[in-house]
Design a protein around this motif. Sequence first.
Motif, PDB file in Angstrom:
ATOM      1  N   PHE A  57       0.873  -1.172   0.000  1.00 47.85           N
ATOM      2  CA  PHE A  57       0.000   0.000   0.000  1.00 47.85           C
ATOM      3  C   PHE A  57       0.913   1.226   0.000  1.00 47.85           C
ATOM      4  O   PHE A  57       1.631   1.469   0.968  1.00 47.85           O
ATOM      5  CB  PHE A  57      -0.894   0.001   1.233  1.00 47.85           C
ATOM      6  CG  PHE A  57      -1.782   1.208   1.366  1.00 47.85           C
ATOM      7  CD1 PHE A  57      -3.052   1.221   0.794  1.00 47.85           C
ATOM      8  CD2 PHE A  57      -1.364   2.338   2.059  1.00 47.85           C
ATOM      9  CE1 PHE A  57      -3.882   2.337   0.908  1.00 47.85           C
ATOM     10  CE2 PHE A  57      -2.180   3.451   2.186  1.00 47.85           C
ATOM     11  CZ  PHE A  57      -3.443   3.454   1.608  1.00 47.85           C
ATOM     12  N   ILE A  58       0.907   1.981  -1.094  1.00 51.69           N
ATOM     13  CA  ILE A  58       1.765   3.165  -1.218  1.00 51.69           C
ATOM     14  C   ILE A  58       0.909   4.408  -1.048  1.00 51.69           C
ATOM     15  O   ILE A  58      -0.047   4.620  -1.801  1.00 51.69           O
ATOM     16  CB  ILE A  58       2.492   3.191  -2.575  1.00 51.69           C
ATOM     17  CG1 ILE A  58       3.343   1.919  -2.738  1.00 51.69           C
ATOM     18  CG2 ILE A  58       3.380   4.431  -2.676  1.00 51.69           C
ATOM     19  CD1 ILE A  58       4.096   1.839  -4.052  1.00 51.69           C
ATOM     20  N   THR A  59       1.246   5.230  -0.075  1.00 51.07           N
ATOM     21  CA  THR A  59       0.438   6.409   0.194  1.00 51.07           C
ATOM     22  C   THR A  59       0.659   7.507  -0.842  1.00 51.07           C
ATOM     23  O   THR A  59       1.749   7.660  -1.390  1.00 51.07           O
ATOM     24  CB  THR A  59       0.742   6.974   1.592  1.00 51.07           C
ATOM     25  OG1 THR A  59      -0.139   8.089   1.839  1.00 51.07           O
ATOM     26  CG2 THR A  59       2.179   7.463   1.707  1.00 51.07           C
ATOM     27  N   VAL A  60      -0.399   8.268  -1.100  1.00 52.49           N
ATOM     28  CA  VAL A  60      -0.291   9.483  -1.914  1.00 52.49           C
ATOM     29  C   VAL A  60      -0.467  10.708  -1.014  1.00 52.49           C
ATOM     30  O   VAL A  60      -0.682  11.811  -1.494  1.00 52.49           O
ATOM     31  CB  VAL A  60      -1.339   9.488  -3.052  1.00 52.49           C
ATOM     32  CG1 VAL A  60      -1.036   8.406  -4.075  1.00 52.49           C
ATOM     33  CG2 VAL A  60      -2.768   9.338  -2.508  1.00 52.49           C
ATOM     34  N   ASP A  61      -0.364  10.468   0.296  1.00 53.05           N
ATOM     35  CA  ASP A  61      -0.527  11.533   1.293  1.00 53.05           C
ATOM     36  C   ASP A  61       0.585  11.411   2.344  1.00 53.05           C
ATOM     37  O   ASP A  61       0.324  11.177   3.521  1.00 53.05           O
ATOM     38  CB  ASP A  61      -1.907  11.408   1.947  1.00 53.05           C
ATOM     39  CG  ASP A  61      -2.194  12.503   2.971  1.00 53.05           C
ATOM     40  OD1 ASP A  61      -1.525  13.564   2.917  1.00 53.05           O
ATOM     41  OD2 ASP A  61      -3.070  12.288   3.834  1.00 53.05           O
ATOM     42  N   PRO A  62       1.844  11.594   1.914  1.00 53.14           N
ATOM     43  CA  PRO A  62       2.950  11.407   2.855  1.00 53.14           C
ATOM     44  C   PRO A  62       2.972  12.413   3.993  1.00 53.14           C
ATOM     45  O   PRO A  62       3.585  12.153   5.031  1.00 53.14           O
ATOM     46  CB  PRO A  62       4.190  11.550   1.960  1.00 53.14           C
ATOM     47  CG  PRO A  62       3.739  12.400   0.814  1.00 53.14           C
ATOM     48  CD  PRO A  62       2.319  11.984   0.574  1.00 53.14           C
ATOM     49  N   GLU A  63       2.282  13.531   3.824  1.00 52.18           N
ATOM     50  CA  GLU A  63       2.243  14.547   4.878  1.00 52.18           C
ATOM     51  C   GLU A  63       1.615  14.000   6.161  1.00 52.18           C
ATOM     52  O   GLU A  63       2.093  14.264   7.266  1.00 52.18           O
ATOM     53  CB  GLU A  63       1.479  15.774   4.380  1.00 52.18           C
ATOM     54  CG  GLU A  63       1.410  16.919   5.385  1.00 52.18           C
ATOM     55  CD  GLU A  63       0.670  18.129   4.827  1.00 52.18           C
ATOM     56  OE1 GLU A  63       0.232  18.950   5.634  1.00 52.18           O
ATOM     57  OE2 GLU A  63       0.533  18.230   3.582  1.00 52.18           O
ATOM     58  N   ARG A  64       0.541  13.221   6.018  1.00 57.46           N
ATOM     59  CA  ARG A  64      -0.141  12.672   7.188  1.00 57.46           C
ATOM     60  C   ARG A  64       0.184  11.196   7.423  1.00 57.46           C
ATOM     61  O   ARG A  64       0.124  10.722   8.561  1.00 57.46           O
ATOM     62  CB  ARG A  64      -1.657  12.848   7.039  1.00 57.46           C
ATOM     63  CG  ARG A  64      -2.124  14.286   7.108  1.00 57.46           C
ATOM     64  CD  ARG A  64      -3.630  14.409   6.955  1.00 57.46           C
ATOM     65  NE  ARG A  64      -4.081  13.971   5.635  1.00 57.46           N
ATOM     66  CZ  ARG A  64      -5.335  14.113   5.170  1.00 57.46           C
ATOM     67  NH1 ARG A  64      -6.249  14.669   5.944  1.00 57.46           N
ATOM     68  NH2 ARG A  64      -5.658  13.698   3.969  1.00 57.46           N
ATOM     69  N   ASP A  65       0.503  10.481   6.350  1.00 57.24           N
ATOM     70  CA  ASP A  65       0.725   9.042   6.470  1.00 57.24           C
ATOM     71  C   ASP A  65       2.158   8.737   6.884  1.00 57.24           C
ATOM     72  O   ASP A  65       3.019   8.386   6.072  1.00 57.24           O
ATOM     73  CB  ASP A  65       0.372   8.334   5.159  1.00 57.24           C
ATOM     74  CG  ASP A  65      -1.122   8.167   4.994  1.00 57.24           C
ATOM     75  OD1 ASP A  65      -1.852   8.297   5.991  1.00 57.24           O
ATOM     76  OD2 ASP A  65      -1.565   7.908   3.858  1.00 57.24           O
ATOM     77  N   THR A  66       2.418   8.883   8.160  1.00 54.13           N
ATOM     78  CA  THR A  66       3.701   8.521   8.734  1.00 54.13           C
ATOM     79  C   THR A  66       3.798   6.994   8.814  1.00 54.13           C
ATOM     80  O   THR A  66       2.783   6.295   8.670  1.00 54.13           O
ATOM     81  CB  THR A  66       3.828   9.101  10.143  1.00 54.13           C
ATOM     82  OG1 THR A  66       2.822   8.489  10.979  1.00 54.13           O
ATOM     83  CG2 THR A  66       3.657  10.609  10.144  1.00 54.13           C
ATOM     84  N   PRO A  67       4.981   6.460   9.058  1.00 52.71           N
ATOM     85  CA  PRO A  67       5.090   5.006   9.205  1.00 52.71           C
ATOM     86  C   PRO A  67       4.142   4.439  10.260  1.00 52.71           C
ATOM     87  O   PRO A  67       3.514   3.397  10.028  1.00 52.71           O
ATOM     88  CB  PRO A  67       6.557   4.818   9.594  1.00 52.71           C
ATOM     89  CG  PRO A  67       7.263   5.934   8.888  1.00 52.71           C
ATOM     90  CD  PRO A  67       6.313   7.092   8.997  1.00 52.71           C
ATOM     91  N   GLN A  68       4.009   5.103  11.380  1.00 53.76           N
ATOM     92  CA  GLN A  68       3.133   4.598  12.445  1.00 53.76           C
ATOM     93  C   GLN A  68       1.670   4.581  12.005  1.00 53.76           C
ATOM     94  O   GLN A  68       0.932   3.629  12.279  1.00 53.76           O
ATOM     95  CB  GLN A  68       3.282   5.436  13.709  1.00 53.76           C
ATOM     96  CG  GLN A  68       2.454   4.944  14.887  1.00 53.76           C
ATOM     97  CD  GLN A  68       2.790   3.523  15.296  1.00 53.76           C
ATOM     98  OE1 GLN A  68       3.957   3.123  15.267  1.00 53.76           O
ATOM     99  NE2 GLN A  68       1.776   2.742  15.659  1.00 53.76           N
ATOM    100  N   VAL A  69       1.247   5.635  11.319  1.00 53.89           N
ATOM    101  CA  VAL A  69      -0.133   5.691  10.823  1.00 53.89           C
ATOM    102  C   VAL A  69      -0.377   4.557   9.826  1.00 53.89           C
ATOM    103  O   VAL A  69      -1.416   3.882   9.865  1.00 53.89           O
ATOM    104  CB  VAL A  69      -0.421   7.063  10.183  1.00 53.89           C
ATOM    105  CG1 VAL A  69      -1.748   7.046   9.438  1.00 53.89           C
ATOM    106  CG2 VAL A  69      -0.436   8.156  11.239  1.00 53.89           C
ATOM    107  N   LEU A  70       0.574   4.344   8.945  1.00 48.00           N
ATOM    108  CA  LEU A  70       0.445   3.268   7.960  1.00 48.00           C
ATOM    109  C   LEU A  70       0.390   1.898   8.632  1.00 48.00           C
ATOM    110  O   LEU A  70      -0.383   1.019   8.228  1.00 48.00           O
ATOM    111  CB  LEU A  70       1.609   3.309   6.974  1.00 48.00           C
ATOM    112  CG  LEU A  70       1.564   4.394   5.902  1.00 48.00           C
ATOM    113  CD1 LEU A  70       2.871   4.409   5.121  1.00 48.00           C
ATOM    114  CD2 LEU A  70       0.387   4.180   4.954  1.00 48.00           C
TER     115      LEU A  70
END
Length: 207
Positions: free
Chosen positions: A112-125
């Motif tokens: 799953f590759i995020t397109v929202d790196p601003e909010r999608d930190t490793p912990q959130v992912l």
Amino acid sequence: MAGRTMNDFRILRLLALFGALALAACNPAGNAASDPGEPPLAGARIGGPFTLISQDGKTVRDTDFAGKYRILYFGYTFCPDVCPVDVQNLMAGFKLFEKMNPEAAAKVQPLFITVDPERDTPQVLKEFTANFHPRLMGLTGSLDAIRQVASAYIVLFQKQDSADPKAYLVNHTRQAYLMGPTGEPVALLTQDGKPQLIADELAKWVR
């Protein structure tokens, strides 16, 4: 996006339509051993090298998955509806494939590759992916790194303006890929169909 044209995008949409139609006529899983012919995305200019950060905070490169098939989905964890449903469907299909053929499923890495790196930190992912499958790996990175990998996979995304800077939406291409052991594009995977359709498509190509 760099290195891509709108013609590439139009071709991908046509492939998506073709893939959706082909799923309805694909062989059932029991016939997966027969030769399925050439993959529908064979020769397409999709994919490429990347360096991202995993949900465990480690640097991950595309070469780390050499020899593995990969299910790739681009989305974001704050998506209010579409992304979670898509990922749930994809992983339900993958779980069914694991039951059908554990040995083949072990050759597949879902990403799953995020397109929202601003909010999608490793912990959130990590918290997000844990809801769907223990082997689903979330990937993030700098905005430039995400733009580069999205461009390579012909995925468009755009952050939307919002009165609340923490509550914005991200428009993005809705697509799931099956990539081969050397990173080559193999097929599109439906996010809308029943798990059996996804499992059958995986059984068709994963060897």
